[in-house]
Write an enzyme that holds these catalytic residues in place. Structure first.
Site, mmCIF file in Angstrom:
data_model
loop_
_atom_site.group_PDB
_atom_site.id
_atom_site.type_symbol
_atom_site.label_atom_id
_atom_site.label_comp_id
_atom_site.label_asym_id
_atom_site.label_seq_id
_atom_site.Cartn_x
_atom_site.Cartn_y
_atom_site.Cartn_z
ATOM 1 N N THR A 6 7.274 33.440 3.667
ATOM 2 C CA THR A 6 8.402 33.006 4.515
ATOM 3 C C THR A 6 9.741 33.488 3.946
ATOM 4 O O THR A 6 10.556 34.077 4.659
ATOM 5 C CB THR A 6 8.413 31.457 4.605
ATOM 6 O OG1 THR A 6 7.129 31.045 5.075
ATOM 7 C CG2 THR A 6 9.491 30.945 5.531
ATOM 8 N N LYS A 97 11.500 25.355 -7.107
ATOM 9 C CA LYS A 97 12.007 24.099 -7.720
ATOM 10 C C LYS A 97 10.983 23.425 -8.595
ATOM 11 O O LYS A 97 11.312 22.785 -9.588
ATOM 12 C CB LYS A 97 12.553 23.113 -6.693
ATOM 13 C CG LYS A 97 11.785 23.010 -5.376
ATOM 14 C CD LYS A 97 12.249 24.081 -4.416
ATOM 15 C CE LYS A 97 11.214 24.438 -3.386
ATOM 16 N NZ LYS A 97 11.373 23.832 -2.131
ATOM 17 N N GLU A 121 19.483 29.319 -7.444
ATOM 18 C CA GLU A 121 20.274 28.688 -6.373
ATOM 19 C C GLU A 121 19.405 28.241 -5.200
ATOM 20 O O GLU A 121 19.588 27.162 -4.634
ATOM 21 C CB GLU A 121 21.341 29.681 -5.881
ATOM 22 C CG GLU A 121 22.243 29.141 -4.808
ATOM 23 C CD GLU A 121 23.083 27.977 -5.304
ATOM 24 O OE1 GLU A 121 23.971 28.186 -6.132
ATOM 25 O OE2 GLU A 121 22.847 26.826 -4.861
ATOM 26 N N VAL A 124 17.384 24.627 -4.588
ATOM 27 C CA VAL A 124 17.925 23.324 -4.162
ATOM 28 C C VAL A 124 18.718 23.486 -2.872
ATOM 29 O O VAL A 124 19.637 24.294 -2.790
ATOM 30 C CB VAL A 124 18.838 22.706 -5.254
ATOM 31 C CG1 VAL A 124 19.408 21.376 -4.787
ATOM 32 C CG2 VAL A 124 18.070 22.513 -6.553
ATOM 33 N N ILE A 128 22.435 26.169 1.112
ATOM 34 C CA ILE A 128 23.717 25.607 0.628
ATOM 35 C C ILE A 128 23.943 26.032 -0.829
ATOM 36 O O ILE A 128 23.094 25.762 -1.675
ATOM 37 C CB ILE A 128 23.715 24.060 0.690
ATOM 38 C CG1 ILE A 128 23.299 23.559 2.072
ATOM 39 C CG2 ILE A 128 25.063 23.496 0.282
ATOM 40 C CD1 ILE A 128 23.088 22.040 2.139
ATOM 41 N N GLU A 182 6.340 22.983 2.028
ATOM 42 C CA GLU A 182 5.736 23.647 0.878
ATOM 43 C C GLU A 182 4.282 23.983 1.211
ATOM 44 O O GLU A 182 3.686 23.394 2.125
ATOM 45 C CB GLU A 182 5.768 22.708 -0.332
ATOM 46 C CG GLU A 182 7.160 22.360 -0.806
ATOM 47 C CD GLU A 182 7.976 23.599 -1.170
ATOM 48 O OE1 GLU A 182 7.585 24.347 -2.068
ATOM 49 O OE2 GLU A 182 9.024 23.825 -0.526
ATOM 50 N N ASP A 193 9.232 17.015 -3.849
ATOM 51 C CA ASP A 193 10.116 18.172 -3.720
ATOM 52 C C ASP A 193 11.584 17.726 -3.853
ATOM 53 O O ASP A 193 12.371 18.357 -4.562
ATOM 54 C CB ASP A 193 9.863 18.848 -2.362
ATOM 55 C CG ASP A 193 10.769 20.030 -2.132
ATOM 56 O OD1 ASP A 193 10.512 21.106 -2.707
ATOM 57 O OD2 ASP A 193 11.760 19.884 -1.390
ATOM 58 N N LYS A 197 14.400 18.611 -6.851
ATOM 59 C CA LYS A 197 15.763 19.085 -6.573
ATOM 60 C C LYS A 197 16.809 18.145 -7.161
ATOM 61 O O LYS A 197 17.820 18.589 -7.714
ATOM 62 C CB LYS A 197 15.958 19.227 -5.061
ATOM 63 C CG LYS A 197 15.100 20.338 -4.458
ATOM 64 C CD LYS A 197 15.029 20.221 -2.955
ATOM 65 C CE LYS A 197 14.249 21.347 -2.310
ATOM 66 N NZ LYS A 197 13.948 21.104 -0.899
#
Ligand code: NAP
Ligand code: HSE
Length: 427
Positions: A6, A97, A121, A124, A128, A182, A193, A197
């Site tokens: 994905t 993560k 980056e 999480v 964003i 996931e 998950d 994070k």
């Protein structure tokens, strides 16, 4: 690049579509040299030149490669790739993560020791850029609190159930089809998950390593359509929230489904969107909002990291940015005991509809100094199971947990019973 699923395919698409833009911003070209996959003959949405595909991870470490990008979702394999990358002085970028929450402390120490970039980056809050914002834009602040809607799959499920009365299992399958979940969706709906994070965010925000196994983690599996309907009646929304607060040297941390006032900003975060509300001592409140899952937004965060590493390499700068924003080794964070935490609670008991059952519940609650704000029994089916809904006034976590355990043991309350914290002060 390891992984062409994905996220990997969207990274490929982005690099292709924004080739010129990225070259102009970076002053160099980002080029994918090899792509590691499990099944090279699998049919994929994006076509890839055959010669790029490999099943041999050694192909990711040839001398012309500067950076290893990991997008497989596997923990053991990812750790092996990171270690090999560091050993050879190659930067390592990941969206994983689970990897970072399990091994981030060790990996960041190796990255600092070797002076090699470690960027995560995309691990999480999807697209964003919250880690970069905490590490750089908010570096001047002592962070006081973080409230996050950190799992797109859970927020999507809760929103669809609330707005359309959709069935939990069907929406989860839809989230999987859309590429939000996931590979093991229990990580999403079980709260793990979001816990990974929150641990990463907190380690960065508070400058001490937080282990996700050390704080309370609850998922959304026990939230029913009735809970969402009742929340609505009481003017609340239910969100899977990650909360971290600095209480003078100790951190209060938890991930749990939480009732928050409908008027709060986070209540308006719908669907796959994520949000992180940060409170810093100089900046005050700051809110970060955007797509928390899905290939394209995640690719945006991944390529942001590639550009950051690329800029350092292009400028021949040798000093890296410390992965968790601290030059030195991170100490272990100290966490508070949640038992003393006070808040109102929503309780749903599945009880046999029989005289005296409600009295038994209220007696146990009363004995634990828990007073009731509201009691509701939606249906009457004499002798059968019915839900009893209770909203309490502020009570101590340890008292409500003790009372809940005793009520769970009553023969007349076969369950399943649910307890949801109410967070009145949510941003
Ligand atoms: P995915 O669709 O399942 O893709 C995983 C890719 O890794 C596949 O191409 C697979 O190869 C490859 N792979 C898996 N195990 C492998 C192995 N042992 N050896 C070689 N290749 C292997 O996963 P994804 O959704 O892209 O997620 C990738 C990472 O991004 C995960 O860490 C996830 O947590 C993170 N992430 C995902 C999202 C999201 O919305 N999906 C958002 C943020 C972060 P084959 O294709 O040949 O099977
Ligand atoms: N499964 C994750 C989610 C992907 O639903 O939020 C983004 O990290």
């Amino acid at each position: 690049m390891a992984g062409f699923g994905t996220v990997g395919q969207q990274v490929w698409k982005l690099l292709k579509e924004h080739r010129q833009l990225l070259s102009a911003r970076l002053g160099a070209e980002l080029k994918i040299v090899k792509v590691l996959v499990r099944s090279p003959h699998k049919k994929r949405l994006m076509a890839l030149p055959k010669e790029l595909l490999t099943q041999d991870s050694a192909d990711l470490f040839s001398p012309e490669i500067d950076l290893v990008l990991e997008l497989t979702g596997q923990v053991a394999l990812a750790k092996k790739l990171a270690k090999s990358a560091f050993a050879l002085g190659k930067a390592f970028v990941t969206a994983n993560k689970a990897l970072m929450a399990e091994h981030g402390l060790e990996l960041s120490e190796q990255s600092l020791k070797k002076g090699v970039d470690l960027c995560f980056e995309a691990s999480v809050a999807g697209g964003i850029p919250i880690l970069r914002s905490l590490r750089e834009g908010l570096a001047a602040n002592r962070i006081q609190s973080l409230y996050g809607i950190l799992n797109g799959t859970c927020n999507y499920i809760l929103t669809e159930m609330e707005e359309k009365g959709a069935d939990y299992q069907q929406v989860l399958e839809e989230a999987q089809r859309l590429g939000y979940a996931e590979a093991n969706p229990r990580l999403d709906v079980g709260g793990w998950d979001a816990a990974h994070k929150l641990a990463l965010l907190s380690s960065l925000a508070f400058g001490a390593w937080v282990d996700y196994r050390d704080f309370l983690v609850q998922g959304i599996q026990s939230i029913s359509a009735l809970d969402l309907e009742m929340a609505n009646r009481f003017d609340y929304s239910i969100k899977l929230l990650g909360i971290a607060k600095d209480l003078g040297g100790k951190l209060q941390m938890r991930v749990q489904p939480t009732m928050i006032p409908k008027t709060s900003l986070l209540a308006s975060v719908r669907g796959v969107l994520n949000a992180v509300a940060v409170e810093g001592d100089f900046v005050g409140p700051a809110l970060f909002y955007g797509q928390g899952a899905g290939g394209a937004p995640t690719a945006s965060a991944v390529v942001g990291d590639l550009v950051a590493v690329g800029r350092r390499l292009v400028a021949n700068r040798s000093a890296i940015v410390p992965p968790f924003g601290l030059k030195n080794k991170l100490n272990q964070a100290k966490l508070t005991d949640l038992g003393e935490l006070r808040s109102p609670y929503y309780c749903r008991f599945q009880a046999i509809d029989r005289a005296g059952v409600l009295a038994k519940i209220t007696q146990i609650l009363g004995k634990h100094s828990i007073s009731l704000a509201s009691v509701y029994q939606p249906l009457r089916h004499e002798g059968k199971k019915v839900p009893i809904i209770i909203l309490t006034h502020e009570a101590k976590e340890k008292d409500i947990q003790k009372a809940h355990t005793l009520i769970n043991r009553l023969r007349e309350i076969p369950g399943p019973n649910t307890l949801i914290r109410v967070e009145e002060e949510c941003p």
